[in-house]
Scaffold this active site. Structure first.
Site, short mmCIF file in Angstrom:
data_model
loop_
_atom_site.label_atom_id
_atom_site.label_comp_id
_atom_site.label_asym_id
_atom_site.label_seq_id
_atom_site.Cartn_x
_atom_site.Cartn_y
_atom_site.Cartn_z
N GLY A 13 11.99 21.15 23.13
CA GLY A 13 13.27 21.82 23.26
C GLY A 13 14.09 21.62 21.99
O GLY A 13 14.04 20.54 21.38
N SER A 14 14.80 22.68 21.59
CA SER A 14 15.55 22.60 20.34
C SER A 14 16.93 23.23 20.48
O SER A 14 17.49 23.73 19.50
CB SER A 14 14.78 23.30 19.22
OG SER A 14 14.52 24.66 19.57
N GLY A 15 17.47 23.21 21.70
CA GLY A 15 18.83 23.67 21.90
C GLY A 15 19.81 22.61 21.44
O GLY A 15 19.47 21.69 20.69
N TRP A 17 21.43 20.03 23.13
CA TRP A 17 21.09 18.68 23.56
C TRP A 17 19.71 18.27 23.06
O TRP A 17 19.49 17.12 22.66
CB TRP A 17 21.17 18.61 25.08
CG TRP A 17 20.99 17.27 25.73
CD1 TRP A 17 20.28 17.04 26.88
CD2 TRP A 17 21.52 15.99 25.34
NE1 TRP A 17 20.34 15.70 27.22
CE2 TRP A 17 21.11 15.03 26.29
CE3 TRP A 17 22.31 15.58 24.28
CZ2 TRP A 17 21.44 13.69 26.21
CZ3 TRP A 17 22.65 14.23 24.19
CH2 TRP A 17 22.22 13.30 25.14
N LYS A 124 18.49 19.05 34.15
CA LYS A 124 19.28 18.85 35.36
C LYS A 124 19.16 20.07 36.27
O LYS A 124 19.25 21.20 35.82
CB LYS A 124 20.74 18.59 35.00
CG LYS A 124 20.93 17.29 34.21
CD LYS A 124 22.37 17.01 33.88
CE LYS A 124 22.51 15.71 33.11
NZ LYS A 124 23.91 15.38 32.77
N LYS A 248 25.92 17.07 40.34
CA LYS A 248 27.28 16.86 39.80
C LYS A 248 27.93 18.18 39.38
O LYS A 248 29.16 18.30 39.44
CB LYS A 248 27.23 15.86 38.65
CG LYS A 248 26.27 16.22 37.50
CD LYS A 248 26.98 16.87 36.35
CE LYS A 248 26.02 17.16 35.21
NZ LYS A 248 26.71 17.75 34.04
N ARG A 313 33.67 22.66 32.17
CA ARG A 313 33.42 23.64 33.23
C ARG A 313 33.77 25.03 32.73
O ARG A 313 34.78 25.61 33.12
CB ARG A 313 34.24 23.31 34.48
CG ARG A 313 33.95 21.98 35.08
CD ARG A 313 34.89 21.70 36.25
NE ARG A 313 36.26 22.02 35.91
CZ ARG A 313 37.06 21.23 35.23
NH1 ARG A 313 36.61 20.09 34.77
NH2 ARG A 313 38.31 21.58 34.98
#
Length: 438
Positions: A13-15, A17, A124, A248, A313
């Site tokens: 993954g390279s987004g 995060w 998540k 969450k 949000r």
């Protein structure tokens, strides 16, 4: 450790995060006794506005100019556009990509990873694409176990789709569907916590929780992820750690409704409190045996606070929930448990336009009494708590000017938060044997 025995890490993954994690892993690998220096980062190839390829820019300038601009990557982080090549020889696979792409990626990895490899999921959410609601880490571990599963996740995609996503050659793409008896079968851990990616990239202090059942992996995992600015706690309550990260955002949507309606901080606090209790109740119902102390770690209340109060949000969170919330609600409906999780249900109804946003306040008014549930979760530690209180009262210094007794409740809460690293030095000797209960 000898160079040939050092562990190789691959970041899938390279987004935003994913690039932050690659930065951390790359820095930790430069002078590590446990890790190989080279870190592969699987990059979904994209063409930038100026015509350059993202992977080439990352490798030439050591910066992900699209997803993490302004932050330099260590030179040992290498962008790789072929997923199979990226994982070749890797001992630890870090999954940190959007959930909707996980199955397609897994289909390309079947038969490509080392039998001894370990996975760490930072993804998540829940998975329900091929059956009942399940944890993403379970889906990755078991992917391909059902006959033809990998094929099914590729049959609706053209060869060009597969090539673009996985960076495979045409010859390899033709050979891609695996034997029905081959599947990933990878041991999985999870990493969840109050981790705003941009703040971690700026090396601002943060903490995170790794869920891992194998204690032998703890030194390796800490060598990979822990830094001076990112504190890592390892917890063997893996399911609870991952569920906290999945639920969450549902609570955060409810908090967002309260903000949007300008109902004030008291109402928001009430909604967040109820949401935390429903998270605990959900884990206790579907993953019995989990520990209440897990919710006091970074993966629990800290992540919930960051998401509800940290200005995260935005419309993307609401949109993500509108797509995934139905899954959770249908799951509760099928198990006839909607009344047990009124806030989760109300958030879904509000997010999909069936009910007004202020429906979450009615949940607070009509919330069930969760006291028995919390008491039951505390029961295994009750004797430990009584012993701790006795020792505290015996060892607490007394002063002539104070008639106040010790504060065992506060120190008991502190005991729940004590990490494995400093537990031995902070707890009385009589509690060293009980540290596995935390």
């Amino acid at each position: 450790m000898k160079p040939d025995r050092k562990k190789r890490v691959c970041v899938l993954g390279s987004g935003n995060w994913g690039t932050v994690i690659a930065k951390i892993v790359g820095s930790n690998s430069l002078h590590s006794e446990l890790l190989q220096e080279r870190v592969s980062m699987y990059v979904y190839e994209e063409e930038l506005e100026d015509g350059r390829k993202l992977s080439e820019v990352i490798n030439e300038h050591h910066e992900n100019v699209k997803y993490l601009p302004g932050h330099e990557l260590p030179p040992n982080v290498v962008a790789v556009t072929d997923a199979a090549e990226a994982v070749r020889g890797a001992d630890v696979l870090v999954f940190v990509l959007p959930r909707q792409f996980v199955r397609t990626l897994c289909a390309t990895l079947v038969g490509q990873i080392k039998p001894t490899a370990v996975g760490v999921s930072l993804i998540k959410g829940f998975d329900n694409e091929d059956g009942p609601l399940d944890l993403v880490s379970n889906m990755i571990s078991r992917f391909g176990l059902n006959p033809g599963e990998a094929c099914r996740h590729l049959e609706n995609r053209t060869i060009s789709d597969v090539l673009v996503f996985a960076g495979l050659s045409l010859a390899r793409a033709v050979r891609l569907p695996p034997s029905p008896l081959r599947y990933l079968k990878i041991r999985m851990c999870v990493l969840m916590g109050a981790n705003n990616a941009n703040e971690v990239a700026a090396e601002k202090m943060a903490e995170t929780t790794i869920g891992c059942k194998d204690k032998r992996l703890v030194p390796l995992l800490k060598a990979i992820f822990q830094t001076d600015y990112l504190k890592v706690s390892v917890n063997d309550d893996v399911e609870a750690v991952e569920v906290c990260g999945a639920l969450k955002n549902v609570v955060a949507c409810a908090a967002g409704f309260v903000d949007g309606l300008e109902l004030g901080s008291n109402a928001k606090a009430a909604v967040v409190r109820l949401g935390l209790l429903e998270m605990v109740h959900f884990v206790d119902t579907f993953y019995p045996g989990s520990r209440l102390g897990t919710f006091f770690q970074s993966c629990g209340v800290a992540d919930l606070m960051t998401t509800c109060y940290g200005g995260l949000r935005d419309s993307r969170v609401a949109a993500a929930f509108a797509k995934s919330g139905k899954t959770l609600t249908e799951f509760l409906k099928e198990n006839k448990m909607e009344e047990q999780f009124p806030l989760f249900t109300a958030v879904h109804l509000a997010a999909t336009g069936v009910a007004p946003p202020n429906a979450v306040l009615q949940c607070v008014r009509d919330a069930p009494d969760y006291t028995p549930m919390v008491r039951n979760l505390l029961e295994p530690e009750t004797q430990d708590y009584c012993n701790f209180t006795t020792v505290l009262e015996e060892e607490a210094p007394t002063t002539a000017n104070s008639d106040s007794p010790p504060l065992p409740n506060l120190i008991y809460i502190r005991r729940i938060l004590i990490t494995e690293n400093n537990m031995t030095t902070l707890l009385p000797n009589s509690f060293k044997r009980n540290r596995n209960k935390l």
